[in-house]
Structure formats: structure tokens, C-alpha cells
Design a protein around this motif. Structure first.
Motif, PDB file in Angstrom:
ATOM      1  N   PHE A 188     -21.031  58.981   8.719  1.00  0.00           N
ATOM      2  CA  PHE A 188     -20.822  58.238   7.489  1.00  0.00           C
ATOM      3  C   PHE A 188     -19.942  57.017   7.726  1.00  0.00           C
ATOM      4  N   LEU A 189     -18.827  57.254   8.467  1.00  0.00           N
ATOM      5  CA  LEU A 189     -17.894  56.148   8.737  1.00  0.00           C
ATOM      6  C   LEU A 189     -18.578  55.038   9.522  1.00  0.00           C
ATOM      7  N   LEU A 190     -19.388  55.435  10.514  1.00  0.00           N
ATOM      8  CA  LEU A 190     -20.092  54.426  11.310  1.00  0.00           C
ATOM      9  C   LEU A 190     -21.046  53.639  10.413  1.00  0.00           C
ATOM     10  N   TYR A 191     -21.719  54.346   9.529  1.00  0.00           N
ATOM     11  CA  TYR A 191     -22.713  53.673   8.715  1.00  0.00           C
ATOM     12  C   TYR A 191     -22.088  52.786   7.633  1.00  0.00           C
ATOM     13  N   MET A 192     -20.848  53.123   7.289  1.00  0.00           N
ATOM     14  CA  MET A 192     -20.158  52.353   6.248  1.00  0.00           C
ATOM     15  C   MET A 192     -20.101  50.863   6.572  1.00  0.00           C
ATOM     16  N   ASN A 193     -20.031  50.596   7.902  1.00  0.00           N
ATOM     17  CA  ASN A 193     -19.960  49.189   8.301  1.00  0.00           C
ATOM     18  C   ASN A 193     -21.125  48.366   7.772  1.00  0.00           C
ATOM     19  N   THR A 194     -22.277  49.012   7.625  1.00  0.00           N
ATOM     20  CA  THR A 194     -23.428  48.242   7.152  1.00  0.00           C
ATOM     21  C   THR A 194     -23.233  47.790   5.705  1.00  0.00           C
ATOM     22  N   ILE A 195     -22.330  48.456   4.983  1.00  0.00           N
ATOM     23  CA  ILE A 195     -22.102  47.985   3.613  1.00  0.00           C
ATOM     24  C   ILE A 195     -20.963  46.963   3.576  1.00  0.00           C
ATOM     25  N   THR A 196     -19.979  47.122   4.481  1.00  0.00           N
ATOM     26  CA  THR A 196     -18.862  46.169   4.458  1.00  0.00           C
ATOM     27  C   THR A 196     -19.308  44.798   4.962  1.00  0.00           C
ATOM     28  N   ASP A 197     -20.251  44.792   5.861  1.00  0.00           N
ATOM     29  CA  ASP A 197     -20.754  43.529   6.399  1.00  0.00           C
ATOM     30  C   ASP A 197     -21.283  42.597   5.298  1.00  0.00           C
ATOM     31  N   PRO A 198     -22.272  43.063   4.512  1.00  0.00           N
ATOM     32  CA  PRO A 198     -22.766  42.181   3.436  1.00  0.00           C
ATOM     33  C   PRO A 198     -21.713  41.891   2.374  1.00  0.00           C
ATOM     34  N   VAL A 199     -20.778  42.808   2.183  1.00  0.00           N
ATOM     35  CA  VAL A 199     -19.718  42.528   1.212  1.00  0.00           C
ATOM     36  C   VAL A 199     -18.908  41.328   1.705  1.00  0.00           C
ATOM     37  N   LYS A 200     -18.620  41.317   3.020  1.00  0.00           N
ATOM     38  CA  LYS A 200     -17.890  40.185   3.586  1.00  0.00           C
ATOM     39  C   LYS A 200     -18.665  38.889   3.384  1.00  0.00           C
ATOM     40  N   ARG A 201     -19.966  39.001   3.578  1.00  0.00           N
ATOM     41  CA  ARG A 201     -20.813  37.827   3.416  1.00  0.00           C
ATOM     42  C   ARG A 201     -20.766  37.323   1.973  1.00  0.00           C
ATOM     43  N   LEU A 202     -20.759  38.286   1.069  1.00  0.00           N
ATOM     44  CA  LEU A 202     -20.713  37.937  -0.345  1.00  0.00           C
ATOM     45  C   LEU A 202     -19.392  37.242  -0.682  1.00  0.00           C
ATOM     46  N   VAL A 203     -18.333  37.739  -0.040  1.00  0.00           N
ATOM     47  CA  VAL A 203     -17.012  37.150  -0.266  1.00  0.00           C
ATOM     48  C   VAL A 203     -16.992  35.715   0.253  1.00  0.00           C
ATOM     49  N   ASN A 204     -17.596  35.530   1.421  1.00  0.00           N
ATOM     50  CA  ASN A 204     -17.709  34.184   1.968  1.00  0.00           C
ATOM     51  C   ASN A 204     -18.443  33.272   1.009  1.00  0.00           C
ATOM     52  N   PHE A 205     -19.453  33.853   0.409  1.00  0.00           N
ATOM     53  CA  PHE A 205     -20.262  33.097  -0.539  1.00  0.00           C
ATOM     54  C   PHE A 205     -19.416  32.636  -1.722  1.00  0.00           C
ATOM     55  N   THR A 206     -18.469  33.484  -2.144  1.00  0.00           N
ATOM     56  CA  THR A 206     -17.651  33.068  -3.291  1.00  0.00           C
ATOM     57  C   THR A 206     -16.928  31.754  -3.008  1.00  0.00           C
ATOM     58  N   GLN A 207     -16.611  31.520  -1.727  1.00  0.00           N
ATOM     59  CA  GLN A 207     -15.942  30.252  -1.428  1.00  0.00           C
ATOM     60  C   GLN A 207     -16.867  29.061  -1.704  1.00  0.00           C
ATOM     61  N   PHE A 208     -18.094  29.175  -1.200  1.00  0.00           N
ATOM     62  CA  PHE A 208     -19.083  28.126  -1.488  1.00  0.00           C
ATOM     63  C   PHE A 208     -19.266  27.973  -2.992  1.00  0.00           C
ATOM     64  N   LEU A 209     -19.351  29.159  -3.626  1.00  0.00           N
ATOM     65  CA  LEU A 209     -19.625  29.163  -5.053  1.00  0.00           C
ATOM     66  C   LEU A 209     -18.516  28.440  -5.819  1.00  0.00           C
ATOM     67  N   GLN A 210     -17.283  28.815  -5.521  1.00  0.00           N
ATOM     68  CA  GLN A 210     -16.176  28.206  -6.260  1.00  0.00           C
ATOM     69  C   GLN A 210     -16.072  26.720  -5.969  1.00  0.00           C
ATOM     70  N   ASN A 211     -16.296  26.367  -4.716  1.00  0.00           N
ATOM     71  CA  ASN A 211     -16.290  24.955  -4.341  1.00  0.00           C
ATOM     72  C   ASN A 211     -17.359  24.203  -5.123  1.00  0.00           C
ATOM     73  N   GLY A 212     -18.542  24.816  -5.162  1.00  0.00           N
ATOM     74  CA  GLY A 212     -19.662  24.199  -5.863  1.00  0.00           C
ATOM     75  C   GLY A 212     -19.403  24.096  -7.352  1.00  0.00           C
ATOM     76  N   ILE A 213     -18.828  25.161  -7.918  1.00  0.00           N
ATOM     77  CA  ILE A 213     -18.555  25.139  -9.355  1.00  0.00           C
ATOM     78  C   ILE A 213     -17.521  24.064  -9.666  1.00  0.00           C
ATOM     79  N   ALA A 214     -16.498  23.974  -8.792  1.00  0.00           N
ATOM     80  CA  ALA A 214     -15.464  22.951  -9.016  1.00  0.00           C
ATOM     81  C   ALA A 214     -16.103  21.571  -9.017  1.00  0.00           C
ATOM     82  N   GLY A 215     -17.008  21.338  -8.053  1.00  0.00           N
ATOM     83  CA  GLY A 215     -17.681  20.046  -7.987  1.00  0.00           C
ATOM     84  C   GLY A 215     -18.567  19.827  -9.192  1.00  0.00           C
ATOM     85  N   PHE A 216     -19.255  20.900  -9.592  1.00  0.00           N
ATOM     86  CA  PHE A 216     -20.178  20.792 -10.716  1.00  0.00           C
ATOM     87  C   PHE A 216     -19.436  20.490 -12.009  1.00  0.00           C
TER      88      PHE A 216
END
Ligand code: ADP
Ligand code: MG
Length: 483
Positions: A188-216
Motif C-alpha cells: 500500500f505504501l509503495l503504491y501510495m506514491n502513484t497518488i502523491t505524484d499527480p497531486v504534486k503535479r496538480l499543486v504545480n499547476f496551481t502556480q500556473f493557474l494563479q499566475n494566469g488568473i492574476a494576469g487575466f
């Protein structure tokens, strides 16, 4: 979006443009919109990939062990709540960043446009200091946004570590109760990484998102500025103009609640009349003339052209009938031909040459190595004052308007160029209604009518001889110049 922004900004009035710096506007059109394109480019891919992976992993984890998965999912909402709150802070910080970048651009634009003054006053150190200030305040705001980003990302990383710990603890409890195998926990612990990975990606996305929203948000802010001078809904085209201009009780103030530049101005000008406006500096001559093409709207009273209230005709048609020659000529970076053609983009070569001849510009243009194809430099920097002025007159000849405004058109010139320019101006003015502002009274002696403006409004009007006879304001000004 950039096109829309440019078109919108171009349509905003003199009032808007005198309150906003070019640098700020440039920053909005380039930097702010860039963040939006980044978002549009990376956003959808990040969102789709992470959502698919999160949902898939969640299903698999749930299938592996429901209790452990529940522990995990119990924490996720808090994590998203945290991400949401802190990403708002990041957005505000990024928005401030964009404003500071605008300041830097504005400062850069100001210093570099004035580079000739800077160097002649050896003001480099001063400009460097001003630039450093703008740059430093950007740095400060950047630090704040890095701090906000650091809090967000590290907070999220902590949440993820916490999820690991929570699962280990929950697993340990379950194992001690013999409801779970150690191997199952490890899987289970090993497999958990597959969920944390996309979560990290999503978090990264929030940076783009906030930057974009600020510009918009900044984009929308600017788009929402309503042009304070626009066509009335039922505006009509102003066709063939004879050139009768009337001011009826016109009053004007630049700022609401501010002082009136003038009030109750009444003036009626016949087609083809040559009217000189005379008065001390700052009395409002330029302002009065700027009301005719509706660069500003009169605060009180109305202006009529050929009997039509200028508020009821389209701006485009109104302005197409008015030609302006000013003291400071603006030429666009391009060739002499480009600049003359500005008066009538579809004019033929013959028309351009004829206009140049009328403006007494043909001779000097032909003496340049590249003739009409000579590159004039930014703002026409490669030409002399008299040459620039004659090109600007040729431009108006091509435009062929019924109403002309000469605002100190010869004031900046030496005597010789003044004579040449004066001649071309007079040729331009024949058969057209003309308003002339000139501080050298010798140039307006022949005017059909001289209107003397003082703080109290129109003090007197008449021909040169009549006014001298009257021995009033004009006679005083005249004697002052020819003593
Ligand atoms: N864009 C502006 N905003 C606010 N006040 C202005 C602006 N332009 C000119 N003024 C003020 O309006 C008055 C008239 O200016 P102007 O029409 O340029 O005078 P003139 O051309 O007769 O020398 C001046 O007191 C000037 O300070
Ligand atoms: Mg003026």
C-alpha cells in the motif's frame, strides 16, 4: 486577447492616456498576457493527467485496503482547503509582482525616451537611482511572492508526509489487531506514491493557474475601462463639411471638481474663415482647440460643425474632417513616404508628391539620398524641426480636411524654416476654416479675425487694425512684442 487589448487601449481617450504610463500598458499587453498563454499551454494537460491518475490510483488503493485508503482520503480535503487558501495569497502576491514589473517598464520607457535630456544633463546617476528603486521594489514584491509560494509548496509537502505517517500508524494499529498483513501495508505504501505524484503535479499547476488568473484579472480590469469619449448610440456620419464651427456657452474643466479652464465661451466661425486665437500661455487656447475633434468633451455647452452637434456624429467622421498641425510633430518610425501616407493610406504616388510640393517639402526630400524612402528614425529624430513640420503639413494636405488647427505650428522653428513652413501653412489654409494659435503676432496679422482670450473668456475680437485702434488687450500684447 492581445489584439483586443490593443484595440481597446487605442480607443481610450486623451484623459485616460494622460493618467496612465505607456510602460504600464506595455507590461499588461506583454507580460500579463504571457502568463495566460503559459496557463493555456500547460494547464489542460496537467489537469487531465493528474485527475485521471488521482482517480485511478484512488480506486486501486480503495480496492487494496479500504481502511487505509479512508485514512488517506480523510486528509485530502484538508490538504485541498489549505492549497486553496494559500494559493489565493500566492495570486495576490503575483498580481503585485505584475504591477511592479509595470513600474519597471514605465521607468525604463521614461528614462530611455528622454535619453537625450538625460545625457545632456549628465543625469545618468539620477536615472540609475530611479530605475534601481523601481527594480528594488519589484525585488521586494518578488520576495513576498516567493515566500507565499514556499509556504504553499512546503505546506503541501508536509501534508503528503503526514499522509505517509498516518497510513503507517493506521497500518500498525491494524497489524497489531491482526486485521492486516505487513506485506499488504508495504504494498500500500509503495503504491501510495502513484497518488502523491499527480497531486504534486496538480499543486504545480496551481502556480500556473494563479499566475494566469492574476494576469487575466489585470487584463479584464483594463478592458473594463469604458472609453469616456465614444460615439453616441444614434450617432450619424458627418458628411461633406463646409466648415462652419460654433461654440455655444462652452465651459471646460480637466478634472471633475477642478478649476474651469474657461467658461461661457461663445464663438461662431464661418466656412473658410482664418481665425487667430491669442492669449497668454496657459489661458486655454490649446484646450479650446482640442474640444473640436472631441479629444475631450466640453463640460458645459455645445459645439456645432455645420449645425451638427459634435456629440451626435461619429468620432471617425468628425475627426476625418479636422486636420491638426502642432508644435511637437510626431512622426512614426518608418520612411518619409509612410509618414505622408498617414494622411490618406490609399493615396497614389502622384498625390504624395503633390502634397509634398504643396508643403514645400519636395525639394529637401529629393535632396536626401533615398528620397521618399528615407528612414526618419523613431519620432523622426533624423530630420530637422522644419523638415519634420513640413512632412506633417504634407500629411494634412493629403488628408484634405475642411477644418484646420495650427497650434503653435511654427513656434519651435528658426526664422528661415518658419518662413517656409508659414508659406505652406497659408497654402493649406486657403478655402478651409482655420484656427491658428501663434505667439508671434507677426504671423497672424493677416487673419480674418483675431480672438483675444483672457481668464475671463473672450476679451475682444476683430481684425488686426480694428484691435490696434481699440487699444485694448491685443494692442498691449502687440506693443510688448514690437517695442
Ligand atoms: N491634460 C491636462 N490635465 C490637466 N490640466 C491641463 C492639461 N492640459 C492643460 N492643462 C491646464 O489647462 C490650462 C490651459 O492649458 P492650455 O490649453 O495648454 O493653454 P495654452 O495653449 O493657452 O497655453 C493650463 O492651466 C494647464 O495647466
Ligand atoms: Mg498651447
Amino acid at each position: 486577447m492581445r489584439d483586443d487589448l490593443f484595440r481597446h487601449v487605442q480607443g481610450l481617450s486623451f484623459r485616460f492616456h494622460s493618467q496612465t504610463t505607456t510602460g504600464q500598458l506595455m507590461s499588461r499587453a506583454t507580460n500579463d498576457l504571457f502568463t495566460i498563454s503559459e496557463l493555456a499551454h500547460h494547464g489542460p494537460e496537467d489537469v487531465v493527467i493528474s485527475l485521471v491518475r488521482i482517480i485511478g490510483s484512488a480506486a486501486i488503493l480503495w480496492h487494496m485496503n479500504g481502511l487505509l485508503a479512508l485514512t488517506l482520503f480523510g486528509i485530502l480535503p484538508f490538504m485541498f482547503l489549505f492549497a486553496y487558501r494559500y494559493s489565493l495569497k500566492v495570486k495576490d502576491a503575483l498580481k503585485r509582482n505584475n504591477e511592479r514589473i509595470g513600474d519597471i517598464n514605465a521607468q525604463l520607457e521614461d528614462s530611455l525616451s528622454g535619453i537625450r535630456v538625460v545625457q545632456s544633463f549628465t543625469g545618468e546617476a539620477l536615472e540609475t537611482a530611479k530605475f534601481r528603486d523601481a527594480n528594488r521594489s519589484f525585488l521586494e514584491s518578488r520576495k513576498r511572492s516567493y515566500l507565499a509560494e514556499a509556504l504553499l509548496f512546503n505546506g503541501l509537502t508536509s501534508f503528503m508526509s503526514f499522509m505517509n505517517i498516518a497510513v503507517v500508524v493506521a497500518g500498525a494499529v491494524l497489524i497489531s489487531q491482526e486485521r492486516l498483513q505487513l506485506t499488504e501495508l508495504i504494498t500500500f505504501l509503495l503504491y501510495m506514491n502513484t497518488i502523491t505524484d499527480p497531486v504534486k503535479r496538480l499543486v504545480n499547476f496551481t502556480q500556473f493557474l494563479q499566475n494566469g488568473i492574476a494576469g487575466f484579472e489585470r487584463f479584464v480590469e483594463l478592458l473594463q475601462v469604458k472609453p469616456d469619449i465614444a460615439d453616441a448610440e444614434d450617432a450619424v456620419e458627418l458628411e461633406r463639411v463646409r466648415g462652419c464651427v460654433e461654440f455655444c456657452g462652452v465651459g471646460f474643466q480637466y478634472d471633475e471638481g477642478g478649476p474651469y479652464v474657461f467658461r461661457n465661451m461663445n464663438l461662431s466661425v464661418q466656412p473658410g474663415e482664418y481665425v487667430a486665437l491669442v492669449g497668454s500661455s496657459g489661458v486655454g487656447k490649446t484646450t479650446l482647440c482640442q474640444l473640436i475633434p472631441r479629444f475631450y468633451d466640453a463640460t458645459e455647452g455645445d459645439i456645432f460643425i455645420d449645425g451638427a452637434n459634435i456629440r451626435n456624429v461619429t468620432l471617425k467622421s468628425l475627426r476625418s474632417h479636422i486636420g491638426i498641425v502642432q508644435q511637437d510633430v510626431y512622426l512614426f518610425a518608418g520612411t518619409i513616404r509612410d509618414n505622408i501616407l498617414y494622411g490618406k493610406p490609399d493615396a497614389s504616388e502622384e498625390e504624395v508628391i503633390a502634397a509634398a510640393k504643396h508643403a514645400h517639402a519636395h525639394e529637401f526630400i529629393m535632396s536626401l539620398p533615398n528620397g521618399f524612402d528615407t528612414y526618419v528614425g523613431q519620432r523622426g529624430i533624423k530630420l530637422s524641426g522644419g523638415q519634420k513640420q513640413r512632412i506633417s503639413i504634407a500629411r494634412v494636405f493629403l488628408k484634405n480636411p475642411a477644418v484646420l488647427i495650427f497650434d503653435e505650428a511654427t513656434s519651435a522653428l528658426d526664422n528661415e524654416s518658419e518662413r517656409a513652413v508659414q508659406e505652406s501653412l497659408e497654402r493649406l489654409a486657403s478655402q478651409r476654416t482655420t484656427f491658428v494659435i501663434a505667439h508671434r503676432l507677426s504671423t497672424i496679422r493677416n487673419a480674418d479675425r483675431i480672438v483675444v482670450i483672457t481668464e475671463q473668456g473672450i476679451a475682444e475680437e476683430g481684425t488686426h487694425e480694428q484691435l490696434l485702434e481699440r487699444d485694448g488687450e491685443y494692442a498691449k500684447l502687440y506693443r510688448l512684442q514690437f517695442r
